[in-house]
Design a protein around this motif. Structure first.
Motif, PDB file in Angstrom:
ATOM      1  N   MET A 186       0.848  -1.181   0.000  1.00  0.00           N
ATOM      2  CA  MET A 186       0.000   0.000   0.000  1.00  0.00           C
ATOM      3  C   MET A 186       0.890   1.240   0.000  1.00  0.00           C
ATOM      4  O   MET A 186       2.113   1.153   0.138  1.00  0.00           O
ATOM      5  CB  MET A 186      -0.947  -0.027   1.197  1.00  0.00           C
ATOM      6  N   PHE A 187       0.276   2.395  -0.146  1.00  0.00           N
ATOM      7  CA  PHE A 187       1.046   3.623  -0.347  1.00  0.00           C
ATOM      8  C   PHE A 187       1.944   3.934   0.838  1.00  0.00           C
ATOM      9  O   PHE A 187       3.061   4.427   0.672  1.00  0.00           O
ATOM     10  CB  PHE A 187       0.090   4.787  -0.617  1.00  0.00           C
ATOM     11  N   ALA A 188       1.469   3.623   2.047  1.00  0.00           N
ATOM     12  CA  ALA A 188       2.300   3.864   3.225  1.00  0.00           C
ATOM     13  C   ALA A 188       3.539   2.984   3.223  1.00  0.00           C
ATOM     14  O   ALA A 188       4.570   3.365   3.794  1.00  0.00           O
ATOM     15  CB  ALA A 188       1.474   3.623   4.499  1.00  0.00           C
ATOM     16  N   ASN A 189       3.456   1.807   2.593  1.00  0.00           N
ATOM     17  CA  ASN A 189       4.638   0.961   2.481  1.00  0.00           C
ATOM     18  C   ASN A 189       5.707   1.609   1.613  1.00  0.00           C
ATOM     19  O   ASN A 189       6.905   1.417   1.835  1.00  0.00           O
ATOM     20  CB  ASN A 189       4.257  -0.404   1.903  1.00  0.00           C
ATOM     21  N   LEU A 190       5.275   2.373   0.598  1.00  0.00           N
ATOM     22  CA  LEU A 190       6.240   3.097  -0.229  1.00  0.00           C
ATOM     23  C   LEU A 190       6.955   4.165   0.589  1.00  0.00           C
ATOM     24  O   LEU A 190       8.162   4.382   0.426  1.00  0.00           O
ATOM     25  CB  LEU A 190       5.520   3.747  -1.417  1.00  0.00           C
ATOM     26  N   VAL A 191       6.208   4.834   1.470  1.00  0.00           N
ATOM     27  CA  VAL A 191       6.814   5.842   2.340  1.00  0.00           C
ATOM     28  C   VAL A 191       7.839   5.189   3.269  1.00  0.00           C
ATOM     29  O   VAL A 191       8.959   5.686   3.445  1.00  0.00           O
ATOM     30  CB  VAL A 191       5.729   6.572   3.151  1.00  0.00           C
ATOM     31  N   TYR A 192       7.444   4.071   3.856  1.00  0.00           N
ATOM     32  CA  TYR A 192       8.348   3.338   4.756  1.00  0.00           C
ATOM     33  C   TYR A 192       9.600   2.888   4.011  1.00  0.00           C
ATOM     34  O   TYR A 192      10.716   3.019   4.519  1.00  0.00           O
ATOM     35  CB  TYR A 192       7.602   2.134   5.333  1.00  0.00           C
ATOM     36  N   GLU A 193       9.418   2.358   2.814  1.00  0.00           N
ATOM     37  CA  GLU A 193      10.549   1.880   2.020  1.00  0.00           C
ATOM     38  C   GLU A 193      11.494   3.022   1.666  1.00  0.00           C
ATOM     39  O   GLU A 193      12.725   2.877   1.742  1.00  0.00           O
ATOM     40  CB  GLU A 193      10.022   1.203   0.754  1.00  0.00           C
ATOM     41  N   ALA A 194      10.928   4.164   1.266  1.00  0.00           N
ATOM     42  CA  ALA A 194      11.759   5.290   0.844  1.00  0.00           C
ATOM     43  C   ALA A 194      12.551   5.873   2.006  1.00  0.00           C
ATOM     44  O   ALA A 194      13.744   6.189   1.858  1.00  0.00           O
ATOM     45  CB  ALA A 194      10.879   6.370   0.210  1.00  0.00           C
ATOM     46  N   ILE A 195      11.927   6.003   3.168  1.00  0.00           N
ATOM     47  CA  ILE A 195      12.584   6.677   4.297  1.00  0.00           C
ATOM     48  C   ILE A 195      13.468   5.724   5.098  1.00  0.00           C
ATOM     49  O   ILE A 195      14.613   6.051   5.425  1.00  0.00           O
ATOM     50  CB  ILE A 195      11.521   7.328   5.205  1.00  0.00           C
ATOM     51  N   ILE A 196      12.945   4.534   5.425  1.00  0.00           N
ATOM     52  CA  ILE A 196      13.671   3.628   6.314  1.00  0.00           C
ATOM     53  C   ILE A 196      14.707   2.792   5.561  1.00  0.00           C
ATOM     54  O   ILE A 196      15.842   2.641   6.009  1.00  0.00           O
ATOM     55  CB  ILE A 196      12.690   2.708   7.059  1.00  0.00           C
ATOM     56  N   THR A 197      14.304   2.253   4.417  1.00  0.00           N
ATOM     57  CA  THR A 197      15.202   1.346   3.692  1.00  0.00           C
ATOM     58  C   THR A 197      16.169   2.096   2.781  1.00  0.00           C
ATOM     59  O   THR A 197      17.387   1.883   2.824  1.00  0.00           O
ATOM     60  CB  THR A 197      14.384   0.338   2.869  1.00  0.00           C
ATOM     61  N   GLN A 198      15.635   2.987   1.946  1.00  0.00           N
ATOM     62  CA  GLN A 198      16.472   3.695   0.982  1.00  0.00           C
ATOM     63  C   GLN A 198      17.086   4.974   1.539  1.00  0.00           C
ATOM     64  O   GLN A 198      17.974   5.555   0.904  1.00  0.00           O
ATOM     65  CB  GLN A 198      15.640   4.029  -0.261  1.00  0.00           C
ATOM     66  N   LEU A 199      16.591   5.418   2.684  1.00  0.00           N
ATOM     67  CA  LEU A 199      17.039   6.680   3.287  1.00  0.00           C
ATOM     68  C   LEU A 199      16.868   7.860   2.323  1.00  0.00           C
ATOM     69  O   LEU A 199      17.624   8.828   2.349  1.00  0.00           O
ATOM     70  CB  LEU A 199      18.503   6.580   3.721  1.00  0.00           C
ATOM     71  N   ASN A 200      15.842   7.759   1.497  1.00  0.00           N
ATOM     72  CA  ASN A 200      15.525   8.820   0.536  1.00  0.00           C
ATOM     73  C   ASN A 200      14.422   9.684   1.140  1.00  0.00           C
ATOM     74  O   ASN A 200      13.248   9.540   0.822  1.00  0.00           O
ATOM     75  CB  ASN A 200      15.085   8.205  -0.793  1.00  0.00           C
ATOM     76  N   TRP A 201      14.822  10.570   2.028  1.00  0.00           N
ATOM     77  CA  TRP A 201      13.856  11.391   2.745  1.00  0.00           C
ATOM     78  C   TRP A 201      13.056  12.320   1.838  1.00  0.00           C
ATOM     79  O   TRP A 201      11.858  12.504   2.044  1.00  0.00           O
ATOM     80  CB  TRP A 201      14.569  12.187   3.841  1.00  0.00           C
ATOM     81  N   PRO A 202      13.643  12.949   0.835  1.00  0.00           N
ATOM     82  CA  PRO A 202      12.845  13.816  -0.037  1.00  0.00           C
ATOM     83  C   PRO A 202      11.715  13.063  -0.755  1.00  0.00           C
ATOM     84  O   PRO A 202      10.585  13.548  -0.815  1.00  0.00           O
ATOM     85  CB  PRO A 202      13.880  14.365  -1.023  1.00  0.00           C
TER      86      PRO A 202
END
Length: 236
Positions: A186-202
């Motif tokens: 779901m969309f929140a999983n994309l947020v989690y993946e971007a911030i926590i896993t990829q460290l892509n905060w922007p």
């Protein structure tokens, strides 16, 4: 640039649509099951409704993650459902019931059902019982009195519960992470993946703002026509 990537990539928009579909299915399931339970509690002949309400509140005392993971022991290949079906002789091999969209919706309904029940219960408790009796005295049977009196007067609580269930379902990431498969993100999983896993905060911030804006529009529409008082009543 990050906003351009969010709206330019078809993968993001596809998952956003899937998120709202899952949230809508979850809300529908909560409406169908929650209204019945709320109606039974509001119209019970028990001396005290406090016991029933406390039982409805008990899930809030258990961690959301633990409640979600409990479905693995229920629907897993060695879980309770498969064990029962094999014992009854209905199946020979365990069924694969986990890690799909259905289990995600089921887990979300389990999590959000108390919110729906409490909101509908508050509305039902606020209805004057004399109105139903008056409808029956004028020729309505029990179902007609419910359809013409009880249901319309309880719609504000139903709408408040639906809003809560939809917003919370659309913003969750734990349930699809535990019970969903690779295609059920779901969309929140994309947020989690971007911030926590990829460290892509922007990028994570851009995804968060998109979800926040869309859900905020729903809240504004609800507030414009119904107000937030009904939601506040359920937590008093």
């Amino acid at each position: 640039d990050n906003m351009r990537e969010v709206f330019g990539g078809t993968g993001y928009l596809g998952i956003l649509i899937q998120t709202f579909e899952v949230a809508l299915e979850t809300t529908t399931g909560c409406i169908l099951s929650g209204y019945i339970l709320a109606y039974l509690v509001a119209n019970t002949r028990m001396r005290s409704k406090t016991v029933l309400l406390l039982r409805l509140m008990l899930p809030f005392l258990i961690s959301y993650s633990i409640r979600t993971m409990s479905w693995i022991n229920i629907l897993g290949t060695s879980g309770a459902v498969n064990a029962l079906l094999i014992w009854l002789g209905i199946i020979d091999q365990p069924l694969d019931m986990l890690y799909n969209r259905t289990t995600v919706v089921l887990g979300l309904i389990h999590y959000l059902l108390p919110f729906m029940i409490l909101n509908v219960y508050v509305s039902l408790e606020g209805i004057d019982k004399n109105l139903t009796e008056a409808a029956q005295s004028l020729g309505c049977n029990g179902f007609q009195a419910f359809r013409e009196v009880t249901l319309p007067l309880s719609l504000p609580g139903l709408a408040a519960g639906s809003l809560l269930c939809f917003v919370l379902a659309a913003g969750t990431y734990i349930t699809p992470l535990i019970l969903g498969g690779p295609r059920d993100a779901m969309f929140a999983n994309l947020v989690y993946e971007a911030i926590i896993t990829q460290l892509n905060w922007p990028l994570g911030s851009a995804l968060s703002l998109v979800l926040l804006a869309l859900l905020g529009i729903l809240v504004v529409i609800y507030t414009r026509y119904l107000g937030v008082d009904q939601i506040a009543k359920s937590f008093r």
